[in-house]
Design an enzyme around this catalytic site. Sequence first.
Site, mmCIF file in Angstrom:
data_model
loop_
_atom_site.group_PDB
_atom_site.id
_atom_site.type_symbol
_atom_site.label_atom_id
_atom_site.label_comp_id
_atom_site.label_asym_id
_atom_site.label_seq_id
_atom_site.Cartn_x
_atom_site.Cartn_y
_atom_site.Cartn_z
ATOM 1 N N ASP A 240 0.724 -1.245 -0.109
ATOM 2 C CA ASP A 240 -0.030 0.114 0.010
ATOM 3 C C ASP A 240 0.909 1.378 0.083
ATOM 4 O O ASP A 240 1.953 1.297 0.726
ATOM 5 C CB ASP A 240 -0.705 0.088 1.332
ATOM 6 C CG ASP A 240 -1.815 1.078 1.253
ATOM 7 O OD1 ASP A 240 -2.942 0.946 0.672
ATOM 8 O OD2 ASP A 240 -1.494 2.205 1.707
ATOM 9 N N ASN A 248 -2.935 13.031 -3.318
ATOM 10 C CA ASN A 248 -4.091 13.212 -3.861
ATOM 11 C C ASN A 248 -4.560 14.797 -3.589
ATOM 12 O O ASN A 248 -4.736 15.677 -4.291
ATOM 13 C CB ASN A 248 -5.105 12.305 -4.021
ATOM 14 C CG ASN A 248 -4.988 11.213 -4.928
ATOM 15 O OD1 ASN A 248 -4.286 11.119 -6.004
ATOM 16 N ND2 ASN A 248 -5.495 10.111 -4.685
ATOM 17 N N HIS A 253 -5.103 14.714 -8.400
ATOM 18 C CA HIS A 253 -5.187 13.177 -8.857
ATOM 19 C C HIS A 253 -4.103 12.829 -9.898
ATOM 20 O O HIS A 253 -3.722 11.745 -10.279
ATOM 21 C CB HIS A 253 -6.760 12.938 -9.220
ATOM 22 C CG HIS A 253 -7.441 12.760 -8.188
ATOM 23 N ND1 HIS A 253 -7.741 11.838 -7.222
ATOM 24 C CD2 HIS A 253 -8.366 13.874 -7.484
ATOM 25 C CE1 HIS A 253 -8.382 11.962 -6.222
ATOM 26 N NE2 HIS A 253 -9.050 13.338 -6.640
ATOM 27 N N ASP A 257 -1.768 9.428 -9.944
ATOM 28 C CA ASP A 257 -1.794 8.662 -10.924
ATOM 29 C C ASP A 257 -0.340 8.361 -11.484
ATOM 30 O O ASP A 257 0.077 7.222 -11.500
ATOM 31 C CB ASP A 257 -2.592 9.098 -12.257
ATOM 32 C CG ASP A 257 -4.024 8.853 -12.083
ATOM 33 O OD1 ASP A 257 -4.632 8.409 -10.723
ATOM 34 O OD2 ASP A 257 -4.828 9.449 -12.845
ATOM 35 N N GLU A 283 -4.880 2.337 -4.051
ATOM 36 C CA GLU A 283 -3.421 2.602 -4.018
ATOM 37 C C GLU A 283 -2.671 1.221 -3.490
ATOM 38 O O GLU A 283 -1.671 1.280 -2.942
ATOM 39 C CB GLU A 283 -3.146 3.728 -3.031
ATOM 40 C CG GLU A 283 -3.187 3.600 -1.673
ATOM 41 C CD GLU A 283 -4.701 3.973 -1.115
ATOM 42 O OE1 GLU A 283 -4.774 4.235 -0.238
ATOM 43 O OE2 GLU A 283 -5.654 3.909 -2.133
#
Length: 370
Positions: A240, A248, A253, A257, A283
């Site tokens: 994770d 974010n 975002h 990404d 994630e």
Amino acid sequence: MSNPVTDNEAKWIRKIWTSYWGILLFHDAAQLFSYWFLPYSAGPTEFYYYVLLKPTIVAGSAIASAWMIDAVAKRFTFYALISAGTVLAVTIIRLNTDIRIISALFLLPILVAVLFYRRRLMIFTALLQIAAFFLLLARSESYRSYLTAFDVISVPAFIVICALVAGILMIRGRELQKELYTAMSAKQELMVQYAIMSRQAKMDQLTGLYNQATFREHYAMALDYAAEGTRASFQLALLDIDDFKSINDTYGHLAGDAVLASVARTVKERLPASGVAARYGGEEFALLLFEPDVGEAVRACEAIRTAVSQLVFSELDGKGATVSVGVAAYEPGLDADALFERADARLYEAKRLGKNRTAHVPEAAGQPDA
């Protein structure tokens, strides 16, 4: 003079040469049978030399010459093949002029030419058969004696008609080849599209890793094999990205990404060859490792974690990102949910202990070890 001979055409050329020899030997055998067992007007010398030996040498030499031409000058192969067939046909016709239908043997080279779908070769073959007919007519009194005036006209006409029909068959054959090629190309394109769609259905588009559904399929198979004892035990790792929500919220975002894609790339680069990796959730990543023991699996995960910690992201103003990893080894009796819960608990343990670390369950212990 001619297009190059393809491998498939070369195969058929060899078969035709073999057929030529077979026709010649069959004809000789038929002549011997007729001489030995049926009324035959020729004496021994006349039969064995003029009927058997000499014609066999002539036709055999033509066939052998065609074979040598193919060996040294392949651009003349087809013409040599047709010429040898014409000599063979004329030889047999000349020896059997009393058989009225024997002139149909002029069609032998035409049938051979049809096999290769070459228009110029067909024209050459038809003209050669007409020339051979008139040459035989002029040189063989025996052949002339069995032909009527109608035959002198009808035989060349028959050759021309058969050549035209053969030409039509060749045109239709080429059309069928084109249609088949088009159909095969369309089928191949559909297969490629299906393969692409099938891959897309199994992959996460952002990371290029397997998606959750595909991972579950691999996970179920790994459990089945391990339970049956047909495959060595395996390890499940959950990875994770630390503080991803903050990334974010702070950088947007698109930056998130970019981090996801970079972490996924690092996972693929560092994952052992036998491993399976997937993006399991936002994630979170799931890994199947087939290492000899949990220690090896932890070392593999540590290599991934360390490599991720060394990444620098321009999207994060030059800052980096870290991951936490939880690892659990399969043990007999564990089902999918139980093993997953163990790995998830170790992931939570790694987060609780400060993040950017790997926690695991020692084999056959079931107790956490950070």
